[in-house]
Write a protein that holds these residues in place. Structure first.
Motif, PDB file in Angstrom:
ATOM      1  N   THR A  52       4.265   3.297  14.916  1.00 40.24           N
ATOM      2  CA  THR A  52       3.026   3.703  14.255  1.00 40.24           C
ATOM      3  C   THR A  52       2.703   2.799  13.072  1.00 40.24           C
ATOM      4  O   THR A  52       1.558   2.405  12.882  1.00 40.24           O
ATOM      5  CB  THR A  52       3.122   5.180  13.833  1.00 40.24           C
ATOM      6  OG1 THR A  52       3.298   5.953  15.016  1.00 40.24           O
ATOM      7  CG2 THR A  52       1.878   5.635  13.118  1.00 40.24           C
ATOM      8  N   ASN A  53       3.715   2.453  12.273  1.00 38.50           N
ATOM      9  CA  ASN A  53       3.483   1.518  11.174  1.00 38.50           C
ATOM     10  C   ASN A  53       3.006   0.168  11.696  1.00 38.50           C
ATOM     11  O   ASN A  53       2.095  -0.437  11.132  1.00 38.50           O
ATOM     12  CB  ASN A  53       4.773   1.317  10.361  1.00 38.50           C
ATOM     13  CG  ASN A  53       4.866   2.279   9.183  1.00 38.50           C
ATOM     14  OD1 ASN A  53       3.851   2.728   8.663  1.00 38.50           O
ATOM     15  ND2 ASN A  53       6.072   2.591   8.786  1.00 38.50           N
ATOM     16  N   ALA A  96       0.121   8.382  14.471  1.00 37.62           N
ATOM     17  CA  ALA A  96      -0.934   7.461  14.037  1.00 37.62           C
ATOM     18  C   ALA A  96      -2.097   8.202  13.380  1.00 37.62           C
ATOM     19  O   ALA A  96      -2.802   7.639  12.541  1.00 37.62           O
ATOM     20  CB  ALA A  96      -1.423   6.643  15.223  1.00 37.62           C
ATOM     21  N   ALA A  97      -2.300   9.460  13.748  1.00 40.27           N
ATOM     22  CA  ALA A  97      -3.385  10.238  13.136  1.00 40.27           C
ATOM     23  C   ALA A  97      -3.244  10.248  11.617  1.00 40.27           C
ATOM     24  O   ALA A  97      -4.235  10.311  10.884  1.00 40.27           O
ATOM     25  CB  ALA A  97      -3.357  11.673  13.682  1.00 40.27           C
ATOM     26  N   ASP A  98      -1.979  10.149  11.123  1.00 40.34           N
ATOM     27  CA  ASP A  98      -1.741  10.146   9.679  1.00 40.34           C
ATOM     28  C   ASP A  98      -2.267   8.880   9.004  1.00 40.34           C
ATOM     29  O   ASP A  98      -2.401   8.842   7.780  1.00 40.34           O
ATOM     30  CB  ASP A  98      -0.232  10.279   9.394  1.00 40.34           C
ATOM     31  CG  ASP A  98       0.362  11.533  10.021  1.00 40.34           C
ATOM     32  OD1 ASP A  98      -0.383  12.526  10.151  1.00 40.34           O
ATOM     33  OD2 ASP A  98       1.542  11.517  10.390  1.00 40.34           O
ATOM     34  N   ALA A  99      -2.542   7.821   9.796  1.00 41.80           N
ATOM     35  CA  ALA A  99      -2.993   6.542   9.228  1.00 41.80           C
ATOM     36  C   ALA A  99      -4.509   6.486   9.083  1.00 41.80           C
ATOM     37  O   ALA A  99      -5.058   5.475   8.656  1.00 41.80           O
ATOM     38  CB  ALA A  99      -2.501   5.387  10.092  1.00 41.80           C
ATOM     39  N   GLU A 100      -5.191   7.560   9.428  1.00 43.35           N
ATOM     40  CA  GLU A 100      -6.657   7.555   9.425  1.00 43.35           C
ATOM     41  C   GLU A 100      -7.216   7.176   8.049  1.00 43.35           C
ATOM     42  O   GLU A 100      -8.124   6.342   7.952  1.00 43.35           O
ATOM     43  CB  GLU A 100      -7.179   8.927   9.855  1.00 43.35           C
ATOM     44  CG  GLU A 100      -8.592   8.880  10.375  1.00 43.35           C
ATOM     45  CD  GLU A 100      -9.032  10.214  10.982  1.00 43.35           C
ATOM     46  OE1 GLU A 100      -8.367  11.246  10.739  1.00 43.35           O
ATOM     47  OE2 GLU A 100     -10.047  10.206  11.692  1.00 43.35           O
ATOM     48  N   GLY A 101      -6.661   7.760   6.986  1.00 42.79           N
ATOM     49  CA  GLY A 101      -7.128   7.465   5.638  1.00 42.79           C
ATOM     50  C   GLY A 101      -6.883   6.015   5.263  1.00 42.79           C
ATOM     51  O   GLY A 101      -7.732   5.355   4.661  1.00 42.79           O
ATOM     52  N   PHE A 102      -5.702   5.508   5.638  1.00 41.64           N
ATOM     53  CA  PHE A 102      -5.330   4.122   5.353  1.00 41.64           C
ATOM     54  C   PHE A 102      -6.301   3.148   6.035  1.00 41.64           C
ATOM     55  O   PHE A 102      -6.638   2.091   5.476  1.00 41.64           O
ATOM     56  CB  PHE A 102      -3.886   3.906   5.845  1.00 41.64           C
ATOM     57  CG  PHE A 102      -3.465   2.468   5.976  1.00 41.64           C
ATOM     58  CD1 PHE A 102      -3.223   1.693   4.850  1.00 41.64           C
ATOM     59  CD2 PHE A 102      -3.289   1.891   7.227  1.00 41.64           C
ATOM     60  CE1 PHE A 102      -2.815   0.370   4.969  1.00 41.64           C
ATOM     61  CE2 PHE A 102      -2.892   0.568   7.355  1.00 41.64           C
ATOM     62  CZ  PHE A 102      -2.656  -0.189   6.219  1.00 41.64           C
ATOM     63  N   LEU A 103      -6.769   3.485   7.237  1.00 39.00           N
ATOM     64  CA  LEU A 103      -7.584   2.552   8.020  1.00 39.00           C
ATOM     65  C   LEU A 103      -9.086   2.693   7.779  1.00 39.00           C
ATOM     66  O   LEU A 103      -9.871   1.830   8.172  1.00 39.00           O
ATOM     67  CB  LEU A 103      -7.278   2.731   9.511  1.00 39.00           C
ATOM     68  CG  LEU A 103      -5.880   2.270   9.924  1.00 39.00           C
ATOM     69  CD1 LEU A 103      -5.573   2.680  11.353  1.00 39.00           C
ATOM     70  CD2 LEU A 103      -5.747   0.755   9.761  1.00 39.00           C
ATOM     71  N   LEU A 160       5.616 -10.500   9.418  1.00 41.36           N
ATOM     72  CA  LEU A 160       4.392  -9.767   9.070  1.00 41.36           C
ATOM     73  C   LEU A 160       4.743  -8.638   8.103  1.00 41.36           C
ATOM     74  O   LEU A 160       5.631  -7.823   8.383  1.00 41.36           O
ATOM     75  CB  LEU A 160       3.734  -9.179  10.328  1.00 41.36           C
ATOM     76  CG  LEU A 160       2.419  -8.427  10.079  1.00 41.36           C
ATOM     77  CD1 LEU A 160       1.311  -9.381   9.641  1.00 41.36           C
ATOM     78  CD2 LEU A 160       1.964  -7.665  11.320  1.00 41.36           C
ATOM     79  N   LYS A 161       4.036  -8.599   6.959  1.00 38.61           N
ATOM     80  CA  LYS A 161       4.247  -7.511   5.997  1.00 38.61           C
ATOM     81  C   LYS A 161       3.435  -6.298   6.427  1.00 38.61           C
ATOM     82  O   LYS A 161       2.228  -6.398   6.644  1.00 38.61           O
ATOM     83  CB  LYS A 161       3.830  -7.959   4.593  1.00 38.61           C
ATOM     84  CG  LYS A 161       4.175  -6.936   3.513  1.00 38.61           C
ATOM     85  CD  LYS A 161       3.964  -7.537   2.122  1.00 38.61           C
ATOM     86  CE  LYS A 161       4.074  -6.509   1.015  1.00 38.61           C
ATOM     87  NZ  LYS A 161       5.379  -5.841   0.944  1.00 38.61           N
ATOM     88  N   LEU A 162       4.115  -5.164   6.569  1.00 40.25           N
ATOM     89  CA  LEU A 162       3.441  -3.923   6.965  1.00 40.25           C
ATOM     90  C   LEU A 162       3.129  -3.074   5.733  1.00 40.25           C
ATOM     91  O   LEU A 162       3.685  -3.291   4.661  1.00 40.25           O
ATOM     92  CB  LEU A 162       4.332  -3.092   7.894  1.00 40.25           C
ATOM     93  CG  LEU A 162       4.931  -3.740   9.136  1.00 40.25           C
ATOM     94  CD1 LEU A 162       5.711  -2.696   9.926  1.00 40.25           C
ATOM     95  CD2 LEU A 162       3.861  -4.367  10.003  1.00 40.25           C
ATOM     96  N   SER A 163       2.263  -2.098   5.913  1.00 40.82           N
ATOM     97  CA  SER A 163       2.051  -1.076   4.893  1.00 40.82           C
ATOM     98  C   SER A 163       2.751   0.191   5.385  1.00 40.82           C
ATOM     99  O   SER A 163       2.791   0.452   6.578  1.00 40.82           O
ATOM    100  CB  SER A 163       0.565  -0.781   4.728  1.00 40.82           C
ATOM    101  OG  SER A 163      -0.151  -1.988   4.606  1.00 40.82           O
ATOM    102  N   ASP A 164       3.305   0.959   4.461  1.00 38.73           N
ATOM    103  CA  ASP A 164       3.980   2.195   4.861  1.00 38.73           C
ATOM    104  C   ASP A 164       2.936   3.300   5.012  1.00 38.73           C
ATOM    105  O   ASP A 164       2.424   3.811   4.024  1.00 38.73           O
ATOM    106  CB  ASP A 164       5.021   2.577   3.808  1.00 38.73           C
ATOM    107  CG  ASP A 164       5.846   3.771   4.255  1.00 38.73           C
ATOM    108  OD1 ASP A 164       5.623   4.255   5.389  1.00 38.73           O
ATOM    109  OD2 ASP A 164       6.709   4.210   3.485  1.00 38.73           O
ATOM    110  N   THR A 165       2.626   3.646   6.249  1.00 36.55           N
ATOM    111  CA  THR A 165       1.615   4.679   6.482  1.00 36.55           C
ATOM    112  C   THR A 165       2.247   6.022   6.852  1.00 36.55           C
ATOM    113  O   THR A 165       1.547   6.956   7.217  1.00 36.55           O
ATOM    114  CB  THR A 165       0.651   4.258   7.608  1.00 36.55           C
ATOM    115  OG1 THR A 165       1.420   3.961   8.775  1.00 36.55           O
ATOM    116  CG2 THR A 165      -0.134   3.026   7.226  1.00 36.55           C
ATOM    117  N   THR A 166       3.594   6.105   6.759  1.00 40.76           N
ATOM    118  CA  THR A 166       4.262   7.356   7.113  1.00 40.76           C
ATOM    119  C   THR A 166       3.849   8.466   6.143  1.00 40.76           C
ATOM    120  O   THR A 166       3.816   8.257   4.937  1.00 40.76           O
ATOM    121  CB  THR A 166       5.791   7.177   7.062  1.00 40.76           C
ATOM    122  OG1 THR A 166       6.129   6.033   7.838  1.00 40.76           O
ATOM    123  CG2 THR A 166       6.508   8.392   7.623  1.00 40.76           C
TER     124      THR A 166
END
Lengths: 353, 225
Positions: free
Chosen positions: B25-26, B55-62, B215-221
């Protein structure tokens, strides 16, 4: 590699196997199914058995039989499934057999929901099964502790010949944290001369039953067991005292809510409010003596739980009504934020002035 | 060592598979964020296995990037049923016209089975099929275990993995040395699978010194406390 990244549910399964548990009987239910999945993959590689029973009732009775034969055995479920197991648990207590049971709690009553809850506190600490009985109840608060308390549970179960219930919740079961399995300590399995595992014509038969034909015999059996519970109360209480000794407000919280509450305590301290966290690690036996001691120095207590207020009553009994004991919680699968808990602390601290 | 550029996979359907808890998901959220620079982008939460973290938790991030997050109707509720949003077909139709589509699939072969529903359509779109692995997850502690899980996933969904992503980490404590220590594992897996490494990911630590791109990821957990 010393540490691995692991889910709470997987950590329990791995720690159980490392504790010498070779028998797992269960039935799938969200949010604890990873345990059965992990056991199904790992047990055959260590010469053990993972069996998906036809129901929770069947699973607990398989645990009953395996425990009587003297092996380390466990089962796991989530709230509705634990209710189904309660009859079998009572029989296991009635025979004084050791086993480990894990409840990864979800919302109830009934089918409820699949999100985390702590609403089985009463069931776990007061009445998981009929009769004059207690379980030993452990409440982990991190994935590392999920592993360590599982290892401890097998030792405690063998020592006192009683079922140990690990009371977790869906959040602890599902979340991932680093765990160092090399840092775990284990209790070696003792000799079990009482095991019904074949007398070979060399000793008396070992028979395990919870049925007593004469009331006097049943009474003396219960009285004997009560002595064991006294020993448990005397020797086995565990808790974490975090900044309680100079605290005006002591939060009492276990499991995932203790993690949230700890963040709130740190926030309160940063604002000059003397808050502390008393985290019971054993829910039964309950850390009543420590709470009573803190009633000398604290002005108020706040029980934070994922239910409508269950442990709060044990806190009130523990402090013998010498201080006000407030309650704050969410239920039905929702978690409070640390800000929510902080708001309660501020409210109580305002009331103290 | 260089930074992975999402231009390498833009305009494609990207199917992200892996062992459960490996960090799909991240990885998916980060790819969707970066692909959004190259046109219309969808992130599809296609996880029918995991009840809590998804992935639904990443909605705000995206949201700031204009990524459309397609969520099963019952995600993060109490309805414990596998459901596929009808918007998945909309996204795949747009993919035929060049939209970027990242599909975050549920863990293991169990999660991948539900991809069978999209199998024929996906084959016509020539997708990038990523297999994410984390060498610090106990059930994929050896590269051979990761290879077995990969083969199970391929068999379950009828797609062939075309790229690997090394997402080895032990959560917030991860150091670049922890990631560098998995380079040998990644090479063994890549050689045995005959599939190249797309990139090695990292989140909070220094960029790891590993062969290939990073690749640097963002923590969307989702954070519980």
């Amino acid at each position: 590699m010393a540490k691995v990244l692991i889910k709470g549910n997987e950590a329990v399964a791995e720690a159980a196997i490392r504790s010498g548990c070779r028998y797992y009987f269960g039935y799938p239910i969200t949010p604890q199914t990873e345990i059965a999945e992990y056991m199904a993959k790992k047990m055959p590689t260590v010469g053990g058995l993972c069996l998906q029973a036809e129901s929770e009732v069947a699973a607990i009775n398989m645990v009953y039989g395996a425990a009587a034969s003297g092996v380390r055995v466990m089962t796991s479920s989530s709230s509705p499934g634990i209710s189904l197991k309660s009859e079998g648990v009572s029989y296991i207590v009635g025979c004084d057999l050791p086993c480990v049971i894990l409840n990864v709690q979800r919302g109830g009553p009934g089918l409820g929901g699949i999100q985390p809850a702590q609403s089985d506190y009463y069931q776990a600490t007061k009445a998981l099964g009929h009769g004059d009985m207690h379980l030993f109840v452990l409440a982990p608060s991190s994935v590392q502790e999920m592993a360590q308390l599982t290892a401890d549970a097998f030792g405690i179960a063998d020592k006192y010949r009683m079922p140990v219930l690990i009371l977790a919740d869906g959040a602890l079961g599902q979340m991932m944290e680093p765990v160092d399995f090399d840092a775990l300590h284990f209790t070696p399995e003792p000799e079990k001369p009482w095991a019904a595992n074949g007398h070979g014509g060399k000793r008396k038969k070992n028979i395990h039953t919870s049925l007593f034909l004469k009331p006097e015999e049943l009474e003396s059996n219960i009285l004997e067991r009560a002595k064991k519970y006294e020993q448990v109360d005397k020797n086995e209480i565990r808790y974490e005292n975090y900044l309680c000794d100079d605290a005006d407000i002591v939060i009492v919280s276990f499991g995932i809510t203790a993690r949230i509450s700890k963040a709130a305590v740190n926030e309160a301290r940063a604002r000059g409010i003397k808050a502390g966290l008393l985290r019971p690690i054993t829910l039964s036996p309950f850390p009543s003596p420590e709470l009573l001691r803190l009633a000398d120095t604290a002005s108020a207590f706040l029980s934070v739980e994922l239910n409508m207020g269950q442990m709060v009553n044990d806190v009130r009994l523990a402090v013998q009504c010498r201080r006000p004991v407030e309650f704050f919680g969410r239920t039905g699968g929702s978690l409070p934020s640390s800000e929510d808990v902080l708001e309660q602390i501020i409210k109580i601290s305002g009331g103290l002035k | 060592m260089g930074e992975f550029s999402a231009s390498a996979i833009s305009g494609r359907v990207v199917v992200v598979t892996g062992h459960f808890g490996c960090g799909k998901t991240n990885v998916s959220a980060e790819l969707a964020k970066r692909l959004s620079a190259y046109g219309q982008t969808y992130l599809i939460d296609y996880d029918n296995v995991n009840p809590y973290f998804r992935a639904a938790d990443a909605e705000g991030f995206l949201k700031p990037y204009g990524v459309k997050v397609v969520i099963p109707e019952f995600a993060n509720t109490n309805v414990d049923i596998p459901a596929v949003s009808p918007l998945v077909n909309t996204a795949l139709t747009d993919a035929q016209n060049g939209a970027n589509v990242v599909i975050d699939v549920g863990g293991d072969m169990l999660g991948a089975i539900s991809l069978g529903y999209l199998h024929e359509k996906l084959l016509t779109l020539d997708p990038v099929v990523i297999y994410v692995f984390n060498a610090y997850r106990p059930l994929t502690g050896a590269w051979q275990d990761a290879l077995n899980v990969m083969k199970e996933i391929e068999a379950a969904c009828g797609l062939t993995v075309t790229a690997l992503v090394n997402n080895s980490n032990i959560g917030a404590e991860t150091t670049s040395a922890d990631i560098e220590a998995t380079a040998g594992y990644a090479k063994s897996l890549s050689d045995a699978a005959g599939v190249g490494l797309l990139f090695t990911s990292y989140i909070n630590c220094d960029p790891p010194d590993v062969p290939g791109e990073i690749l640097k990821l963002s923590d969307t957990t989702k954070k519980l406390f």
